[in-house]
Design an enzyme around this catalytic site. Structure first.
Site, PDB file in Angstrom:
ATOM      1  N   GLY A 130       0.801  -1.217   0.000  1.00  0.00           N
ATOM      2  CA  GLY A 130       0.000   0.000   0.000  1.00  0.00           C
ATOM      3  C   GLY A 130       0.829   1.260   0.000  1.00  0.00           C
ATOM      4  O   GLY A 130       0.550   2.211  -0.747  1.00  0.00           O
ATOM      5  N   GLN A 135       4.354 -10.845  -0.577  1.00  0.00           N
ATOM      6  CA  GLN A 135       3.813 -11.872   0.315  1.00  0.00           C
ATOM      7  C   GLN A 135       2.800 -12.804  -0.347  1.00  0.00           C
ATOM      8  O   GLN A 135       2.711 -13.977   0.044  1.00  0.00           O
ATOM      9  CB  GLN A 135       3.235 -11.217   1.564  1.00  0.00           C
ATOM     10  N   CYS A 157      -5.350 -12.035   3.804  1.00  0.00           N
ATOM     11  CA  CYS A 157      -5.642 -13.097   2.841  1.00  0.00           C
ATOM     12  C   CYS A 157      -6.333 -14.269   3.522  1.00  0.00           C
ATOM     13  O   CYS A 157      -5.712 -15.287   3.830  1.00  0.00           O
ATOM     14  CB  CYS A 157      -4.388 -13.573   2.126  1.00  0.00           C
ATOM     15  N   ASP A 168      -3.910  -3.300   5.164  1.00  0.00           N
ATOM     16  CA  ASP A 168      -4.426  -4.181   6.207  1.00  0.00           C
ATOM     17  C   ASP A 168      -4.765  -3.474   7.508  1.00  0.00           C
ATOM     18  O   ASP A 168      -5.511  -4.006   8.325  1.00  0.00           O
ATOM     19  CB  ASP A 168      -3.399  -5.285   6.506  1.00  0.00           C
ATOM     20  N   CYS A 197      -8.903 -13.058  -3.982  1.00  0.00           N
ATOM     21  CA  CYS A 197      -8.228 -14.174  -3.322  1.00  0.00           C
ATOM     22  C   CYS A 197      -8.116 -15.322  -4.317  1.00  0.00           C
ATOM     23  O   CYS A 197      -9.076 -16.068  -4.516  1.00  0.00           O
ATOM     24  CB  CYS A 197      -9.019 -14.612  -2.084  1.00  0.00           C
TER      25      CYS A 197
END
Length: 559
Positions: free
Chosen positions: A160, A189, A307, A444, A487
């Site tokens: 971000g 990640q 996630c 997040d 996802c």
């Protein structure tokens, strides 16, 4: 290893590894103080690893963890007691060495002239002028003036942070922007699921932070201690103060390994692994290849987590590997989920259930991991099913993939930016803070009810950039975020169920159904995940190129 002497008897250092211990011993150091809490970074060796290597080398060790950016009087007292107790010369370390240098400076300030402290730490590469101001101000860092001033300050250089910096620069090149982050390495990640499945090599998911910070953006390599939004100030490690006109907060979240009893002691050994850590994802694949029979547990903690599909992705790719090598019929797969559903958007559940059946996996809902005994290979779960009394069950395992509990970072949870649950409090459409008009948040760490994924940050960054530029020009917000998250559920090697959805579980497909139906497993979605998404991340998202991520215009309600 980078030992920096601040006195004849004491050196401070950025993070050390077990492999550094022999060299530390060879230089004559007799003791080591660890000031970095375990689990602070995704590539961080545990204190237990450092302690074991130090004992072999005959070096005494002490664990005095200090939360990032928050050095309190009690921490200074404990550091002073350790200095009195341990043999010297000694090394104190944390992520960058700043916390250790700050502890030493505050301890020495009781007896040593401040100019001597500043000279010693400056010679070692640490600026402690902020500590001097804190001492002169009765223990509180003054924020009416700062060490630096920027048009926009961005806290966090993850997906971000870098994306929003790049998007801002592409819109308004002359902006004076600073990004604050202490990490040397930036990780892709989303690739760690593929590492744990034997598809990617771990090193392909890592690049140096310096190579990714957009040109013309200042990188402040430090941790944040506190926010003072009333003074438009951020306080850094070492009590330095950075002032801003506008602030973007996106430091990610905290993986709370310590919330599960015994977990930190056994990670990376005894068959316990996690794709949520860079150094452990390869161990996942090692365990999968080596397991020929027995029980494999896959855990998922209470939401929110980053996630939400990752825990079951590990299960599917493992099951597929065992299916391919013929071991599946000898392996008992158990999915232990603290929640009550397989996946939160019902449209994707039928396809996933087919793979649960294919791999013979048992679904255990309302099972929350609370303890692990690695040597005994047992895991204890709190079972809290609706309308029943909570109970505890202990399950034996041969392999266990753990998704850790997750919270907002400590310095966020205690800040005036947080809501009651500890997350940054934003308007879910504009991503502007609800109480501070010159602060935005994405990724997040904020509290909008969307899935915490890199794909979400890819959509959020242009929205934040658009709205900040509009604010600079004296306009109201112009763009909105619709809750998009993606996802890619890796149900087998070569096929993916591509879940794309927004607020309230509304489906948000990027492609027409005739090209890619995300509710069904497809090879096209696998090609997207394996081949296209990594370069899109590195070469588009982090460079301000908003492919399939153009911000949506804000819908203004009719009066």
């Amino acid at each position: 290893m980078e030992l920096r002497k601040i006195s004849a008897k004491i050196a401070v250092s950025p993070q050390i590894t077990a492999e550094d211990i022999p060299a530390i011993a060879a230089e004559g150091y007799r003791a080591i103080i660890c000031n970095r809490p375990d689990g602070e970074g995704v590539d961080q060796p545990s204190f237990e690893e450092i302690e074991a290597a130090a004992k072999v080398a005959g070096i005494d060790v002490r664990y005095l963890p200090v939360k990032s950016g928050i050095v309190g009087d009690d921490d200074v007292a404990a550091f002073g007691a350790a200095l009195d107790d341990l043999q010297r010369p000694l090394v104190a370390y944390c992520r960058t060495g700043t916390r250790s240098a700050t502890l030493w400076s505050l301890h020495e300030a009781k007896t040593r002239p401040m100019p001597d402290i500043l000279a010693a730490t400056k010679a070692a590469g640490y600026d402690m002028n902020g500590v001097a101001r804190r001492i002169a101000n009765g223990g509180k860092t003054p924020t009416d003036t700062g060490d630096a001033q920027f048009d926009v300050v961005i806290v966090g250089a993850g997906a971000g942070g870098i994306a929003v910096a790049a998007s801002l620069k592409s819109r308004k090149p002359g902006l004076n922007i600073a990004v604050i982050d202490p990490a040397d390495i930036h990780y892709y990640q989303p690739g760690w699921t593929m590492v744990g499945g034997g598809i990617f090599e771990a090193q392909t998911t890592a690049k140096t932070m310096g190579s990714l910070i957009p040109k013309g953006v200042h990188w402040l390599k430090s941790a944040v201690a506190a926010f003072e939004p009333e003074n438009n100030a951020v306080i850094l490690d070492g009590c330095r103060v950075v002032k801003y006109d506008r602030l973007v907060v996106c430091p990610g979240l905290k993986l709370d390994w310590g919330a599960v009893e015994g977990l930190e002691d056994t990670l990376g050994r005894n068959g316990v692994t996690s794709n949520y850590r860079y150094d452990l994802a390869p161990y996942t694949w090692e365990l999968v290849r080596g397991l020929k029979e027995g029980r494999a547990l896959f855990t998922q903690p209470p939401m929110p987590i980053k996630c939400a599909g990752a825990p079951q992705k590990a299960m599917y790719l493992s099951g597929d590997a065992w299916h391919r090598n013929g071991a599946l019929k000898h392996i008992d797969i158990q999915f232990m989920n603290a929640g009550g559903v397989l996946f939160g958007v019902k449209d994707y559940v039928p396809a996933l259930e087919q793979y649960v059946e294919k791999y013979g996996a048992s679904l255990n809902f309302f099972h929350n991991l609370i303890a692990v005994d690695g040597p005994a290979k047992t895991a204890t779960f709190k079972v809290a099913k609706p309308d029943t009394e909570p109970a505890e069950v202990t399950v034996e395992f041969d392999m266990m993939h753990v998704c850790p509990p997750q919270t907002a970072p400590d310095f966020i949870r205690v800040s005036p930016l947080a809501d009651a649950a500890g997350w940054v409090d934003v308007d879910q459409a504009t991503l502007r803070h609800k109480s501070h008009d010159n602060i935005w948040s994405l990724g997040d760490v904020m509290n909008a009810p969307n899935a915490k994924t890199a794909a979400a940050a890819r959509k959020q960054a242009p929205t934040v950039a658009d709205n900040i530029v509009a604010d600079i020009r004296g306009r109201s917000a112009v763009s909105q975020y619709d809750g998009y998250g993606s996802c890619p559920l890796t149900v087998e090697r070569g096929k993916i169920v591509l879940a794309e959805f927004g607020y309230g579980g509304a489906l948000k497909p990027s492609f027409p159904t005739f090209l890619l139906d995300g509710t069904k497993p497809s090879r096209a979605a696998w090609f997207l995940k394996e081949t296209l998404l990594p370069p899109i991340y590195w070469k588009a998202m982090l460079r301000g190129k908003e492919w399939l991520a153009k911000p949506e215009k804000l819908k203004v309600a009719a009066e």
